[in-house]
Design a protein around this motif. Structure first.
Motif, PDB file in Angstrom:
ATOM      1  N   THR C  33      49.464  39.628  44.616  1.00  5.84           N
ATOM      2  CA  THR C  33      48.082  39.194  44.387  1.00  5.84           C
ATOM      3  C   THR C  33      47.298  39.251  45.679  1.00  5.84           C
ATOM      4  OG1 THR C  33      48.952  37.678  42.742  1.00  5.84           O
ATOM      5  CG2 THR C  33      46.662  37.382  43.398  1.00  5.84           C
ATOM      6  N   PHE C  37      44.014  41.834  46.777  1.00  6.00           N
ATOM      7  CA  PHE C  37      42.694  41.374  47.161  1.00  6.00           C
ATOM      8  C   PHE C  37      42.477  41.428  48.664  1.00  6.00           C
ATOM      9  CE2 PHE C  37      40.778  40.174  43.275  1.00  6.00           C
ATOM     10  CZ  PHE C  37      41.824  39.869  42.424  1.00  6.00           C
ATOM     11  N   LEU C  55      40.361  39.205  53.248  1.00  3.33           N
ATOM     12  CA  LEU C  55      40.227  39.435  51.811  1.00  3.33           C
ATOM     13  C   LEU C  55      39.116  40.433  51.537  1.00  3.33           C
ATOM     14  CD1 LEU C  55      40.672  35.852  50.383  1.00  3.33           C
ATOM     15  CD2 LEU C  55      42.313  37.711  50.498  1.00  3.33           C
ATOM     16  N   SER C  56      39.295  41.132  50.446  1.00  3.78           N
ATOM     17  CA  SER C  56      38.265  42.091  50.050  1.00  3.78           C
ATOM     18  C   SER C  56      38.556  42.521  48.638  1.00  3.78           C
ATOM     19  CB  SER C  56      38.289  43.296  50.991  1.00  3.78           C
ATOM     20  OG  SER C  56      37.938  44.459  50.281  1.00  3.78           O
ATOM     21  N   THR C  57      37.516  42.855  47.921  1.00  3.30           N
ATOM     22  CA  THR C  57      37.754  43.301  46.550  1.00  3.30           C
ATOM     23  C   THR C  57      37.587  44.807  46.428  1.00  3.30           C
ATOM     24  OG1 THR C  57      35.451  42.811  46.073  1.00  3.30           O
ATOM     25  CG2 THR C  57      37.063  41.141  45.470  1.00  3.30           C
ATOM     26  N   GLU C  58      37.686  45.524  47.554  1.00  2.00           N
ATOM     27  CA  GLU C  58      37.383  46.954  47.466  1.00  2.00           C
ATOM     28  C   GLU C  58      38.314  47.705  46.523  1.00  2.00           C
ATOM     29  OE1 GLU C  58      38.922  47.605  52.022  1.00  2.00           O
ATOM     30  OE2 GLU C  58      38.474  49.400  50.866  1.00  2.00           O
ATOM     31  N   MET C  60      40.191  46.356  44.049  1.00  2.01           N
ATOM     32  CA  MET C  60      40.073  45.847  42.681  1.00  2.01           C
ATOM     33  C   MET C  60      38.799  46.372  42.034  1.00  2.01           C
ATOM     34  SD  MET C  60      42.692  44.254  41.865  1.00  2.01           S
ATOM     35  CE  MET C  60      42.143  43.638  40.287  1.00  2.01           C
ATOM     36  N   ARG C  61      37.742  46.458  42.832  1.00  4.38           N
ATOM     37  CA  ARG C  61      36.475  46.927  42.275  1.00  4.38           C
ATOM     38  C   ARG C  61      36.626  48.332  41.734  1.00  4.38           C
ATOM     39  NH1 ARG C  61      32.394  47.226  46.392  1.00  4.38           N
ATOM     40  NH2 ARG C  61      33.553  45.868  47.762  1.00  4.38           N
ATOM     41  N   ALA C 244      46.805  46.944  43.634  1.00  3.14           N
ATOM     42  CA  ALA C 244      45.717  46.547  42.741  1.00  3.14           C
ATOM     43  C   ALA C 244      46.093  46.846  41.300  1.00  3.14           C
ATOM     44  CB  ALA C 244      44.433  47.270  43.134  1.00  3.14           C
TER      45      ALA C 244
END
Lengths: 457, 296, 273
Positions: C33, C37, C55-58, C60-61, C244
């Motif tokens: 997890t 992220f 952290l980053s949502t790159e 997941m996006r 991811a």
């Protein structure tokens, strides 16, 4: 080093704003979009009213970034509606083709895969003859090399697939490893001996073997033996399989393996170990190191394969487009082929997906720094004075898998299990000969042409 | 008069429903026959035929392959090591969940989590745990047990490879067994264990003499399922060790997809089938549960 | 009164054991997890981040925006629900039969049922796909559900059989002597007692179907389930995307198990011995 060399003849020498590109490259897919947008407006294919719905199934470009780039960049300008599906792997792809062929009904219009994948189809006639499409790509700017076109015939007479994109294998090194180069060696012009010495220097300095080969389950190390090691030492692939020169080649490999990372048998794609720095020096397919080079172009260098006693052997990799016999919309599929092979799309291909175009015309486009590294290395490889292209196997049909297994098993026995070289080569040569006889395939470059099935001397 | 009538009707009822079990299993049999029969027959054919000619060539190729011996050995090793450890662990987990601990709902949820993970994802997780510059070494260095990263996935040290696969597999698949055991534990009437406690039986004795025997049907089911799955699983092995080690199912997969030789793949599949059926048969035989023992 | 010295000691061990085991299960999930992220650079760094940082949502996006994710999620849920219905519907009678009746061929039946799982699905893939195309159920939710049912049936049969075996048969016999038919004895006596066990069987049939990758990827083309869609990512993409993708596959299952867990927990209270 290689980064700022002029790429000359292919016209890729426009100055680029590296900083802006690198900033964009930090976002996933950003560099690809940038490359695509800068290529200029695409023009719709003029000679089709509406190609309709085309379902395209491909084994290539199936990573997240490449598939998005395909949909967003390469398909731009195509008038039909394309359902681009990227098969998880070769087996899923082939299973689907076989199933549709056996059922006599299908949903897939266009197939995209490597030469090696098409070559394993047992019944080539599952694919339509594309000779009418090929006619447009034999001369002029859109010309595809006759050698590639010949590969598309899969050893037969019809044109079963049309070459689409090409790639090759290069050596990639972390810049930290450059300092350990042996005295007098230049990375862009290494010999195999120097490579071995470099590997040992790295190990003794860093305290851990940090050379990598993709020897894992889906790794392509067998291509290293078929296209690089064996031809570079012996000048041939099949005919020289058990010659004394081949013994040298495999003994060399066994010696090199001492400096290779113990996890190599689990590595499939070298970009991950390169980025995590478990590996500082690796040989790999360009597409499988692309993201490493693009993410951190300042940390890596790419250069051509080493030169052996018989020259700089390398293997060009070809991916092609084919139409299955059960395609519901073959006309639309042909339109998509023409679109993907059009000059404007081929020009965008390198920056979008890291594969090189197959058409020979002068292409002008801008490439990210990482891709420049790659294309420099490729160009050097192709234009080296002693370049020895070793082609993908032709005409093996269903024996393709067994052919690859021969080289892989030879590696396992000699290098991993350390069995005596000459005995193993004799053993494996018998298996190889059986394969050649069963398929009846004649020799291909770099072996001299033969009458009838290729023979191991 | 009424009692006789009752007995007659009961008797008639029982006789009329004599064929009942066969009707009850019919849907399952029919379904499986429909789905698996033709593909299985076709695949079996491939193992014994080559273009219509009956031959054992596929088996000969399989047995002479350089990876065959390793595949057999590693498969059996994995099973012999993993299953006992796993059952013990699952039993402990099931007992823990069954004991009246506070927050046992949370423990149950956590223990169930690996079920949520497909074997591909589990392979990714564990290969990044065990890789040289991965999570395990990070943790071990952080707590001071290691100075430099240790290479767990080392093809030249088979026992290490075995260890990595064993750990990953136990982590991934114990939840399945735990669930079955929990369901079984639920069915054990509480007065048995309470009576045992009253008579002074300690935890170990309660488990050994009361719980385990009553859990036999569940254990049998779990063992059966786990054995079959154990012969089938290969993605964890490939994900972690690559070509460093192999199991029978991985070889079947490799011959089918990489070597494109459906005949040898079918030969491996047949071998897997035979081994699975034999071990399943052994389990059914050795853990025979007379109906009287449990349907009290 | 029986002396039970140190009765608190076992309690401490119990909690301790449960905690250690929980940690063992949780840590790898936590890492995946975290990695899903994190920034791509953080994923490649060593030593790895053990606490949330960078952290980053790159990555997941990328997933959430990529084509067809929502559709495949819906399809996966539908397929799993159908699989649950079919396999329990077909398998529970068989489980009951094995548990209650001693009949010739019972063991052979069990062996046969379980042996269907012994054949690697990889080998069956092409003939199965051909059949599907011919029957017109290729690339459909129903088709995948049918295949998953076939894969889950052995579980359904075996687990329900052990559930029923654990229920005292005299209860049903008592009901029958009181005038119930066999069916209504089953419905009113056996079934309610079996519900917790059946719920357990239902959970993992659902999960089996949800996680199943291979058959789903062979049998679908344009309408993949979530695992089939994500499969190519898990095999070929760079590591951050694989994390991811792995997390993306696992998250819905986490939620499903969470929801069903409450249901399961409540059912326990109703078990009557």
């Amino acid at each position: 080093m290689g980064e700022h060399e002029d790429l000359g003849g292919l016209g890729w020498d426009q100055p680029i704003d590296r900083r802006a590109l690198l900033e964009k490259a930090a976002l996933a897919g950003g560099a690809l979009a940038a490359g695509g947008l800068l290529a200029g407006p695409a023009r719709a294919v003029p000679w089709q009213a509406n190609p309709g719905n085309v379902t395209f199934l491909s084994t290539q470009l199936n990573t997240v970034q490449e598939s998005e780039a395909f949909r967003n960049v390469l398909l731009q300008g195509f008038r039909g509606k394309t359902d681009a599906i990227f098969a998880a792997n070769d087996s899923a792809f082939l299973a689907r083709i076989q199933a549709e062929a056996q059922a006599g009904r299908g949903s897939v219009d266009l197939l995209g895969a490597l030469h090696g994948t098409f070559a394993t189809l047992e019944d080539k006639n599952q694919l339509l003859d594309l000779s009418d499409v090929v006619k447009d790509f034999t001369t002029g700017k859109s010309a595809i090399s006759p050698e590639f076109l010949k590969l598309g015939k899969l050893g037969g007479r019809k044109q079963f697939y049309i070459p689409w994109i090409q790639a090759t294998y290069v050596v990639v090194a972390n810049k930290r490893a450059i300092q350990y180069l042996p005295r007098g060696a230049k990375a862009t012009r290494l010999t195999y001996g120097q490579l071995n010495q470099w590997a040992r220097n790295i190990e003794s300095s860093v305290g851990q073997a940090r050379v990598g080969f993709p020897a894992g389950a889906n790794g392509l190390i067998h291509r290293f033996f078929q296209g690089y090691l064996v031809p570079a030492f012996t000048g041939g692939v099949v005919t020289t399989f058990k010659s004394p020169l081949a013994v040298n080649a495999w003994n060399y490999m066994r010696s090199l393996w001492d400096s290779v990372h113990p996890q190599a048998l689990a590595y499939e794609f070298m970009q991950d170990p390169l980025l995590s720095e478990e590996v500082l020096l690796a040989w790999e397919h360009v597409a499988r190191v692309k993201s490493a080079l693009e993410r951190r172009p300042d940390d890596f260098v790419a250069f051509p394969a080493p030169t052996g006693p018989k020259g700089l052997a390398y293997m060009p990799v070809l991916a092609g487009l084919a139409i299955p016999r059960t395609a519901p919309n073959p006309a639309g599929a042909k339109a998509l082929i023409r679109h993907l092979l059009s000059l404007s799309v081929q020009a965008r291909t390198l920056s979008a997906v890291g594969f090189f175009p197959v058409v020979s015309g002068r292409l002008s486009k801008r490439v990210s720094a990482g891709l420049r590294l790659e294309s420099n290395a490729v160009k050097l490889q192709q234009q080296a004075p002693k370049a020895l292209p070793s082609l993908l196997p032709i005409g093996l049909g269903a024996e393709n898998g067994n052919f690859n297994a021969v080289y892989r098993d030879t590696f396992t026995r000699i290098v991993v299990r350390k069995e005596p070289t000459t005995a193993v080569l004799a053993d494996q040569a018998a298996k190889l000969q059986a394969i050649m006889d069963k398929s009846g395939a004649p020799c291909w470059r770099p072996d001299p042409p033969s009458n009838g099935a290729c023979k191991v001397r | 008069m009424a009692a006789v009538a009752e007995r007659v009707t009961l008797g008639r009822r029982l006789r009329r429903w004599e064929g009942l079990p066969y009707w009850l299993i019919l849907p399952t049999l029919a379904y499986l026959a429909l789905f698996f029969a033709w593909p299985m027959v076709k695949s079996f054919q491939l193992a014994f035929q080559d273009d219509g000619v009956w031959t054992l060539q596929a088996f000969r190729t399989m047995v002479n392959d350089i990876e065959f011996g390793n595949a057999v050995r590693f498969t059996l090793l994995l099973i012999v090591v993993i299953i006992p450890v796993q059952f013990l662990l699952a039993l402990v987990m099931a007992l823990l969940v069954n004991a009246k601990l506070r927050g046992r709902g949370i423990f149950l949820y956590i223990f169930l989590l690996p079920l949520a993970i497909s074997d591909l994802a589990a392979g990714i997780v564990w290969s990044s745990m065990f890789t040289e510059l991965g999570y395990l070494n990070t943790v071990l260095e952080r707590i001071g047990l290691l100075e430099t990263p240790f290479i767990w996935i080392n093809a030249s040290r088979e026992s290490l490879l075995l260890l990595t696969v064993v750990v990953a597999e136990i982590w991934r698949s114990t939840a399945l067994i735990m669930i079955i055991l929990v369901a079984g534990l639920q069915g054990i009437p509480r007065d048995y264990t309470e009576a045992a406690e009253v008579f002074g039986a300690g935890l170990y004795q309660r488990v050994r003499y009361v719980i385990l025997p009553m859990l036999k049907p569940s254990i049998q089911v779990a063992l059966l399922l786990r054995l079959i799955l154990a012969f089938e699983v290969f993605s964890t092995v490939i994900a972690i060790t690559g070509r460093g080690s192999t199991v029978l199912a991985a070889e079947a997969w490799r011959w089918q997809t990489a070597n494109m030789d459906a005949n040898v793949a079918a030969a491996y599949a047949s071998l897997i089938l035979v081994l699975s059926v034999v071990s399943a048969g052994l389990v059914l035989g050795l853990l025979r549960t007379p109906k009287e023992q449990i349907a009290r | 009164m029986i002396q039970r010295p140190g009765v608190w000691l076992p309690r401490v061990f119990l909690y301790g054991g449960a905690l250690v085991l929980s940690l063992w299960v949780l840590l790898p999930i936590y890492f995946i997890t975290l990695a899903a992220f994190s920034t791509q650079d953080a994923v490649y760094r060593y030593p790895k981040n053990l606490v949330p940082r960078d952290l980053s949502t790159e990555t997941m996006r990328f997933f959430l925006n990529s084509e067809g994710i929502v559709g495949s999620l819906q399809r996966s849920a539908l397929v799993a629900a159908l699989t649950l219905l079919f396999s329990l519907g077909v398998g529970t009678p068989a489980g009951y039969a094995i548990a209650r009746f001693v009949f010739r061929g019972a063991d052979t039946f069990r062996l046969a049922v379980v042996s269907t799982r012994a054949f690697p699905i990889v080998i069956l893939s092409i003939p199965l796909a051909v059949t599907y195309i011919r029957w017109g159920i290729d690339d459909s939710v129903l088709g995948v559900a049918l295949a998953h049912t076939a894969l889950a049936l052995p579980f359904a049969v075996l687990v329900t059989s052990s559930v029923f075996a654990g229920i005292s048969v005299e209860l049903e016999e008592a009901a029958m002597t009181l005038g119930c038919s066999r069916l209504s004895a089953f419905r009113r006596v056996a079934l309610p007692l079996a519900l917790p066990g059946l719920a357990a069987a239902a959970i993992f049939v659902f999960i089996i179907s949800w996680n199943e990758v291979f058959a789903a990827s062979i049998l679908t083309l344009r309408n993949p389930t979530l695992p089939a869609q994500v499969l190519s990512v898990l095999n070929e993409s760079p590591l951050p995307f694989r994390f991811a993708g792995g997390f993306f596959l696992l998250a819905p299952s986490l939620i499903v198990i969470f929801v069903i867990r409450k249901y399961l927990f409540n059912m326990w209270g109703r078990v009557v011995k």
